[in-house]
Design a protein around this motif. Structure first.
Motif, PDB file in Angstrom:
ATOM      1  N   ASN A  89      -3.574   2.242  -5.557  1.00  0.00           N
ATOM      2  CA  ASN A  89      -3.962   3.301  -6.485  1.00  0.00           C
ATOM      3  C   ASN A  89      -5.402   3.714  -6.192  1.00  0.00           C
ATOM      4  OD1 ASN A  89      -5.719   1.510  -7.804  1.00  0.00           O
ATOM      5  ND2 ASN A  89      -4.296   1.080  -9.472  1.00  0.00           N
ATOM      6  N   ASP A  90      -5.943   4.581  -7.053  1.00  0.00           N
ATOM      7  CA  ASP A  90      -7.267   5.145  -6.760  1.00  0.00           C
ATOM      8  C   ASP A  90      -8.411   4.428  -7.466  1.00  0.00           C
ATOM      9  OD1 ASP A  90      -6.910   5.919  -9.385  1.00  0.00           O
ATOM     10  OD2 ASP A  90      -7.228   8.064  -9.046  1.00  0.00           O
ATOM     11  N   GLY A  98      -0.581  -7.069   5.477  1.00  0.00           N
ATOM     12  CA  GLY A  98      -0.359  -5.701   5.060  1.00  0.00           C
ATOM     13  C   GLY A  98      -0.452  -5.441   3.572  1.00  0.00           C
ATOM     14  N   GLU A  99      -0.360  -6.474   2.741  1.00  0.00           N
ATOM     15  CA  GLU A  99      -0.484  -6.260   1.305  1.00  0.00           C
ATOM     16  C   GLU A  99      -1.957  -6.067   0.921  1.00  0.00           C
ATOM     17  OE1 GLU A  99       3.294  -7.962  -1.105  1.00  0.00           O
ATOM     18  OE2 GLU A  99       1.599  -9.334  -0.939  1.00  0.00           O
ATOM     19  N   TRP A 100      -2.127  -5.514  -0.263  1.00  0.00           N
ATOM     20  CA  TRP A 100      -3.455  -5.281  -0.809  1.00  0.00           C
ATOM     21  C   TRP A 100      -3.636  -6.115  -2.074  1.00  0.00           C
ATOM     22  CZ3 TRP A 100      -6.730  -1.138   1.078  1.00  0.00           C
ATOM     23  CH2 TRP A 100      -6.147  -0.331   2.063  1.00  0.00           C
ATOM     24  N   TYR A 101      -4.891  -6.557  -2.336  1.00  0.00           N
ATOM     25  CA  TYR A 101      -5.157  -7.238  -3.606  1.00  0.00           C
ATOM     26  C   TYR A 101      -6.279  -6.518  -4.358  1.00  0.00           C
ATOM     27  CZ  TYR A 101      -9.283  -9.462  -1.453  1.00  0.00           C
ATOM     28  OH  TYR A 101     -10.491  -9.696  -0.840  1.00  0.00           O
ATOM     29  N   GLY A 108       0.804  -1.211   0.000  1.00  0.00           N
ATOM     30  CA  GLY A 108       0.000   0.000   0.000  1.00  0.00           C
ATOM     31  C   GLY A 108       0.837   1.259   0.000  1.00  0.00           C
ATOM     32  N   LYS A 109       0.179   2.382  -0.175  1.00  0.00           N
ATOM     33  CA  LYS A 109       0.828   3.680  -0.090  1.00  0.00           C
ATOM     34  C   LYS A 109       0.684   4.224   1.331  1.00  0.00           C
ATOM     35  CE  LYS A 109       0.095   4.991  -4.945  1.00  0.00           C
ATOM     36  NZ  LYS A 109      -0.552   5.986  -5.864  1.00  0.00           N
ATOM     37  N   GLY A 110       1.338   5.347   1.583  1.00  0.00           N
ATOM     38  CA  GLY A 110       1.264   5.929   2.911  1.00  0.00           C
ATOM     39  C   GLY A 110       2.438   5.485   3.764  1.00  0.00           C
ATOM     40  N   GLU A 111       2.583   6.091   4.891  1.00  0.00           N
ATOM     41  CA  GLU A 111       3.745   5.834   5.754  1.00  0.00           C
ATOM     42  C   GLU A 111       3.836   4.378   6.176  1.00  0.00           C
ATOM     43  OE1 GLU A 111       5.542   7.439  10.042  1.00  0.00           O
ATOM     44  OE2 GLU A 111       3.829   8.443   9.095  1.00  0.00           O
ATOM     45  N   ASN A 112       2.702   3.758   6.418  1.00  0.00           N
ATOM     46  CA  ASN A 112       2.691   2.358   6.862  1.00  0.00           C
ATOM     47  C   ASN A 112       1.930   1.452   5.908  1.00  0.00           C
ATOM     48  OD1 ASN A 112       4.068   2.841   9.440  1.00  0.00           O
ATOM     49  ND2 ASN A 112       2.203   4.005   9.960  1.00  0.00           N
TER      50      ASN A 112
END
Length: 554
Positions: free
Chosen positions: A160-161, A177-180, A150-154
């Motif tokens: 994406n959007d 913590g990953e995104w799908y 993901g984006k962001g500090e953590n």
């Protein structure tokens, strides 16, 4: 099962329906939504045994083929479009033996069977995805889907959007913590078609069902398999255009065509003229034509036509654009008015224009039915192939007042996406005037049917000359008997008053009055069929408002 089945019964059954070449160019194909067509075991849910029991009805209706929406093993998060096992039948619908028996019996009746294929995404209960979650970041199985940090500090923000078609973000974060990515529901993770294992798997799935004897595949989200490199942000956009009516980095990417050229080589290994049909939402008819080039797919749904208002000028424009776009690639036009994802056209046309394909009000029922009958005859008079959604031959409207607690459309439970009212076109169809579900099955129906549907049932309309069912039967009988109907790739427009369409195709003439007033047309010859009551005198015919008339000049 071998790559090419040598089972004599399968070979014979396929040969039974392979009576003429290019059958698909002018075929009328009937969409069955299995859970809402017929219930064979009385549990309130339609199944393959129920479909099989009603095959003689479809033969007598006069269709050429039957397209079955998904019946694969699935948790049913999106009515079977979330597939856990592409080689198994979900127990709610039966088993592989039921599928085999249905295909064989259809062939014996002269019907072809097209099955749905869902290659853009799987279920989150698919073995690949479950292993990908278990094995964690860096797992080879994660490369078969779109996992990203993901984006962001953590890493707390999506990669994406992109937004889901069903509303909300198109990304879900997992425990590590990953995104799908999921362009539809979170239970429907998108495959990564850049990974060779995905292509290998689906070519194997194609052969599995072709060996059983299916005559083709309808490809769900055919425009969505390939995503733009780097998964770039979408930026400012109109959420309503997400279905593919605008240029999107996740839809209608040119890379999809290499996949379908590979698939075509698989299909062409089999006898019997098997076909591919694309569900491809694209910005233009010309972009849709790319999917049906000679070495790719055979047909693509014409959603531009489905979305056209009941207006002569607009209808003529989309008909001309469609025929012009399909001509250079040598593909037939494919016409459709309703399906399991949009409001039935008997309800769309009952409402004012501009409301789109998801309507929440019943509108003027008689107006809608009158226009729907006229629109159906117009569609069946056009050159190319036509699709009929179960129940439209009965003139069924959408059920717009379903209680919230019975709804099952996943889009209904997510904000800012599709309207979420697709359940209204999925209510089980009525077969008889009486019974716990009007003949759908002995155990009621999974969505409640309106009480007024008794008189819309097959039993109520059977043999009634003015009924919508008999109109469809008559139209399909004429279509088969008239060599100029269906075949060909053009129409000759005739002079007509404003708001009226008139065209000739060989010895066949069709006139459609889209206005709210009656009009006068020449008596072009012997009248074949009309969607409303017409009067003829002194060489002229009075065509009522919202009515289509067929003639032969022979």
């Amino acid at each position: 099962m071998s790559q090419h089945s040598t089972d004599p019964a399968v070979t014979s059954a396929v040969a039974t329906v392979a009576k003429r070449r290019d059958w698909w160019r002018d075929a009328v194909i009937y969409q069955v939504y299995p859970r809402s067509f017929a219930d064979g075991n009385g549990d309130g849910m339609g199944d393959l045994a129920g479909v099989r029991s009603r095959l003689p009805y479809l033969r007598d209706l006069g269709v050429d083929a039957v397209w079955l929406s998904p019946f694969y093993a699935s948790p049913q998060a999106d009515a079977g479009y979330d597939v856990a096992d592409y080689r198994a039948v979900d127990p709610m619908f039966g088993n592989l033996l039921d599928a085999d028996a249905l295909i064989r019996e259809a062939h014996e009746l002269g019907l072809r069977i097209i099955v749905d294929l869902v290659p853009n995404h799987s279920s989150d209960q698919h073995e690949w995805f479950k292993r990908a979650l278990r094995e964690g970041p860096g797992s080879p199985l994660r490369e078969r889907y779109h996992f990203r940090p993901g984006k962001g500090e953590n890493g707390e923000l999506p990669p994406n959007d992109w937004e889901s078609i069903f509303g909300g973000p198109a990304w879900t974060r997992v425990e590590d913590g990953e995104w799908y990515l999921h362009l539809f529901a979170p239970e429907q993770p998108d495959f990564n078609w850049d990974h060779p294992a995905v292509g290998d798997e689906f070519r194997s799935i194609l052969r599995f069902w072709l060996d059983i004897g299916v005559d083709g595949f309808r490809i769900d989200v055919a425009h969505g398999l390939v995503k733009a490199e780097g998964l770039p942000d979408l930026g400012s956009h109109d959420q309503l255009k997400l279905l593919g009516n605008d240029v999107m980095p996740f839809f209608d990417q040119d890379g999809v065509h290499a996949i379908y050229r590979q698939w075509r080589t698989v299909l062409d290994e089999y006898a019997g003229e098997r076909i591919f049909v694309a569900e491809a939402w694209t910005p233009t008819v010309e972009r849709t034509a790319n999917y049906v080039r000679p070495d790719e797919l055979h047909q693509a749904f014409n959603f531009q036509y489905l979305s056209t208002e009941w207006d002569a000028e607009e209808l003529r424009a989309v008909i001309d654009r469609t025929l012009s776009a399909m001509g250079p690639v040598g593909a037939p036009a494919t016409w459709v008015l309703s399906n399991h994802d949009v409001t039935r056209h008997a309800t769309r046309f009952a409402n004012p224009p501009g409301l789109g394909t998801q309507i929440r009000t019943a509108g003027d029922r008689q107006l809608g039915l009158r226009r729907a009958r006229a629109a159906s005859l117009l569609m069946l008079a056009l050159p190319g192939s036509a699709y009929v959604y179960q129940g439209e031959e009965l003139g069924l409207p959408d059920v717009v007042d379903l209680p919230d607690d019975v709804r099952q459309d996943p889009a209904y439970f997510r904000g800012e996406g599709q309207d979420g009212f697709r359940d209204g076109c999925r209510v089980p169809i009525p077969w008889t005037r009486t019974g716990p579900s009007y003949g759908f099955g002995d155990g009621g129906s999974w969505l409640p049917q309106p009480s007024g549907w008794a008189e819309l049932s097959v039993e109520a309309q059977q043999g009634e000359p003015d009924s919508t069912l008999e109109l469809y039967r008559g139209a399909l009988a004429v279509r088969r008997a008239q060599p100029d109907l269906g075949a060909g790739d053009s129409v000759e427009w005739l002079k007509a008053p404003e708001g009226v369409l008139a065209f000739r195709r060989g010895e066949f003439v069709c006139v459609t009055n889209t206005t709210g007033e009656s009009t006068t047309a020449p008596a072009y010859g012997r009248m074949l069929l009309a969607s409303g009551e017409v009067t003829e005198a002194d060489g002229e015919v009075k065509v009522p408002a919202d009515t289509t008339v067929w003639w032969t000049t022979a």
